[in-house]
Write an enzyme that holds these catalytic residues in place. Sequence first.
Site, PDB file in Angstrom:
ATOM      1  N   ASN A 227       8.901   1.102  -4.407  1.00 37.69           N
ATOM      2  CA  ASN A 227       8.984   0.988  -2.897  1.00 37.69           C
ATOM      3  C   ASN A 227       9.850   0.100  -2.225  1.00 37.69           C
ATOM      4  O   ASN A 227      10.258   0.208  -1.191  1.00 37.69           O
ATOM      5  CB  ASN A 227       7.385   0.387  -2.720  1.00 37.69           C
ATOM      6  CG  ASN A 227       6.847   0.560  -1.162  1.00 37.69           C
ATOM      7  OD1 ASN A 227       7.506   1.406  -0.554  1.00 37.69           O
ATOM      8  ND2 ASN A 227       5.868   0.000  -1.042  1.00 37.69           N
TER       9      ASN A 227
ATOM     10  N   HIS B 252       1.127  -4.216  -9.014  1.00 39.51           N
ATOM     11  CA  HIS B 252       0.662  -4.458  -7.634  1.00 39.51           C
ATOM     12  C   HIS B 252       0.533  -3.352  -6.811  1.00 39.51           C
ATOM     13  O   HIS B 252      -0.561  -3.056  -6.164  1.00 39.51           O
ATOM     14  CB  HIS B 252       1.596  -5.386  -7.009  1.00 39.51           C
ATOM     15  CG  HIS B 252       1.600  -5.767  -5.761  1.00 39.51           C
ATOM     16  ND1 HIS B 252       1.508  -4.680  -4.603  1.00 39.51           N
ATOM     17  CD2 HIS B 252       1.207  -6.783  -5.106  1.00 39.51           C
ATOM     18  CE1 HIS B 252       1.245  -5.414  -3.330  1.00 39.51           C
ATOM     19  NE2 HIS B 252       1.042  -6.683  -3.653  1.00 39.51           N
ATOM     20  N   GLY B 253       1.319  -2.319  -6.795  1.00 38.24           N
ATOM     21  CA  GLY B 253       1.297  -1.009  -6.332  1.00 38.24           C
ATOM     22  C   GLY B 253       1.685  -1.027  -5.060  1.00 38.24           C
ATOM     23  O   GLY B 253       1.961   0.176  -4.195  1.00 38.24           O
ATOM     24  N   ASP B 254       2.146  -2.179  -4.278  1.00 42.63           N
ATOM     25  CA  ASP B 254       2.809  -1.810  -3.050  1.00 42.63           C
ATOM     26  C   ASP B 254       3.769  -2.959  -2.552  1.00 42.63           C
ATOM     27  O   ASP B 254       3.581  -3.781  -1.668  1.00 42.63           O
ATOM     28  CB  ASP B 254       1.497  -1.860  -1.996  1.00 42.63           C
ATOM     29  CG  ASP B 254       2.132  -1.450  -0.508  1.00 42.63           C
ATOM     30  OD1 ASP B 254       2.900  -0.781  -0.546  1.00 42.63           O
ATOM     31  OD2 ASP B 254       1.161  -1.713   0.484  1.00 42.63           O
ATOM     32  N   ILE B 255       4.718  -3.261  -3.526  1.00 39.23           N
ATOM     33  CA  ILE B 255       5.623  -4.365  -3.546  1.00 39.23           C
ATOM     34  C   ILE B 255       6.608  -3.969  -2.640  1.00 39.23           C
ATOM     35  O   ILE B 255       7.523  -2.853  -2.733  1.00 39.23           O
ATOM     36  CB  ILE B 255       6.361  -4.859  -4.972  1.00 39.23           C
ATOM     37  CG1 ILE B 255       5.312  -5.237  -5.729  1.00 39.23           C
ATOM     38  CG2 ILE B 255       7.337  -5.753  -4.579  1.00 39.23           C
ATOM     39  CD1 ILE B 255       5.181  -6.852  -5.520  1.00 39.23           C
TER      40      ILE B 255
END
Length: 276
Positions: A202, A169-172
Site C-alpha cells: 500500500n 497491519h493491513g493498511d500501512i
Amino acid sequence: MREASGEMRRRTAGWGVTPAGPPQFTPSSELLPGIRDGLPVMLKIARVDEEVRGAALLHWWGGRGAAPVLEREDRAILMVRATGPRDLTAMAASGQDAAATEILVRTARDLHNRPVPTVQDGVVLVPLRDWFRDLLAAAATDDALLQRAAALAEQLLTATTPADVTVLHGDIHHGNVLDFGDHWAAIDPKGLIGHRAFDFANILCNPSEECALDNLEERVAAISRQASLIPQVLANWTVAWCGLSLVWDQGVAVPSWHARTARSVAERLLAMHREP
C-alpha cells in the site's frame, strides 16, 4: 453538527476523558479527541466488526510500533492521541519521499517483530486468502490486469511459507502512521495474517497518484532493501493488492484516485518486472 452518541458520553464519563473538540463520525466509527490526566487521548467507538478486530490488535501490540491503548472494552477504545507536527503526506509531497518511506517501512517492521498471538490473547486475525477472496473470485473477468493480479495472488498465497507469515497491519500508508512527538506509530490496523510483504504494498500506491507514480522505482528499491525483500516479490504482492483495490472499486460511477493509481502502479510494475 451531530452530537456524541450515548455510548460516547458514557465512555467519556467512565474513563475520565475531557473532550478537546467535537465528535467525528465515519462510516466505521465515532471518534472524540480529549484529555485525560493531562495526556492527549482519542476515544473511539467502533461501528463495524473490522474496527473491533483492529482495536484488539492495537491493544495487543502494546504501543510497540502502534498507538498505545489505555482502555478497551466491548466496541470502545481509548488510546494516546498523536499531537506531533510532522506529517508523512506532507513530507512525501515536499521532496522528502525517501524519508517518509523509510519511516513507514520501519514502523511496519516494528509491528512485524512479534510472534503471532495465541487464542488466549483474544486477537482475531483474517488470513490473506480470505482477504483476497473478491479478487480470486474475479479471475474470469475480461479485464486483463485483473486476470493477471488474480493469478499472481493465487500464486503468492500458495507459495507463502510459515517463515513468511506474520501479523499484518493491513493498511500501512502515510495517513495511518502518525507523529507522537518522539516517535512514529501506526493506527487503524485491519488485523490480518499472512506474508509480510503485503504490508508494504500500500505504501507504493500512496499518498497521492502523483507521489506514487513519480517515486515508484525508487520506492521499490528502497523498500526491498530496508525490508529485506526480493524486489520481484514486493512488486508481485503490490500488483495483487492493486487488483484487490480495483475489484473493491468496481461499480463506482467515477473511479477514485485510489483506483486510477492502483491500475497505473500495477501496469508499471508489470512492465518493470516483466518475465523474459
